[in-house]
Design an enzyme around this catalytic site. Structure first.
Site, short mmCIF file in Angstrom:
data_model
loop_
_atom_site.label_atom_id
_atom_site.label_comp_id
_atom_site.label_asym_id
_atom_site.label_seq_id
_atom_site.Cartn_x
_atom_site.Cartn_y
_atom_site.Cartn_z
N CYS A 1 0.85 -1.19 0.00
CA CYS A 1 0.00 0.00 0.00
C CYS A 1 0.89 1.24 0.00
O CYS A 1 1.67 1.43 0.93
CB CYS A 1 -0.89 -0.02 1.24
N CYS B 1 -0.90 4.13 -6.11
CA CYS B 1 -1.75 3.35 -5.21
C CYS B 1 -1.86 1.96 -5.81
O CYS B 1 -2.06 1.83 -7.03
CB CYS B 1 -3.13 4.00 -5.08
#
Length: 261
Positions: free
Chosen positions: A83, A191
């Site tokens: 992440c 992302c």
């Protein structure tokens, strides 16, 4: 008393933990498994707290800490923070808390993109709001002479998560985001969820665009760290994957709360 060599040998068969707020980190998991086929992996999707990118830094750090603790309690020999948002906001805190463990973060591929830009070209960095507001990411952008243009879209990760089985449905939304950057030379996926819209981005630019993400870099860093730490699985070991979600995960009864993503 067991020696260090014996302890390392016993840990070589332990799994590697990979976590993200949802399905985005599955792309990172795929890269890791591709170059480390003998390793066992545990994937934890923190779906109960998804998305991370719209949350304040202290909340992101707490959720990431909970995931890291859970994976280490499951005897993981290393973890991959799949992440970007958590990496730029909190990965150093995880490393300080677990100094003897391998903790790999997912960095936006800003540096390799900047190195490969044409003399007058620029790149768009699609990021979450939390990444956009982080000091670490902004220091990175400042080193690129204004040629990396960050674009924060707080809604995008959740939109992808909700439409992952029909990703083409959100193409008009992606085209709207990119309309202002028709002359960009490259797009950075800041992302892990954004990997799912790679084809949509490519279609918008009629295939004439370079797209960068950090998954391959994270996988290679994991391989290197396992090797130098003598924690890599033996070549003849059989790899595997297990999947969990925080919607179904109970700390003391993990095996009975498995959800295959």
């Amino acid at each position: 008393m067991l020696g260090i060599a014996h302890i390392k040998q016993s840990m070589r068969n332990n799994p590697i933990g990979v976590f993200d707020s949802g399905v985005g980190g599955l792309n990172v998991l795929e890269k890791c498994a591709e170059i480390l086929p003998s390793e066992k992996f545990i994937y934890l999707a923190d779906e109960a707290n998804m998305p991370y990118g719209t949350k304040p830094p202290n909340e992101i750090r707490q959720h990431a800490l909970d995931c890291a603790c859970t994976l280490f309690e499951m005897n993981c020999k290393a973890i991959v923070v799949a992440c970007n948002t958590e990496t730029v906001n909190a990965v150093n805190a995880r490393r300080e808390m677990y100094p003897s463990r391998i903790v790999i973060g997912l960095e936006p591929a800003v540096k390799p993109c900047f190195r490969e830009l044409g003399r007058l070209g620029y790149a768009v960095a699609l990021v979450t709001a939390a990444t956009f507001g982080s000091d670490k990411f902004n220091r990175l952008i400042c080193e690129c002479d204004g040629r990396i243009k960050p674009v924060a879209r707080p809604e995008l990760a959740k939109l992808i998560e909700d439409n992952v089985n029909d990703i083409k449905a959100i193409a008009p939304h992606i085209y709207e985001i990119l309309a202002e950057y028709k002359d960009a030379e490259a797009v950075i996926l800041g992302c892990s969820h954004y990997t799912y819209i790679t084809d949509i981005i490519s279609d918008f630019y009629s295939g004439n665009i370079k797209i960068y993400d950090g998954a391959s870099g994270a996988a290679q860093q994991l391989k290197y760290c396992l090797k130098v730490s003598e924690l890599d699985a033996l070549c003849d070991a059989k790899g595997s994957m297990r999947f969990y979600s925080t919607y179904f995960f109970e700390k003391n009864n993990a095996e009975n709360n498995t959800k295959v993503l």
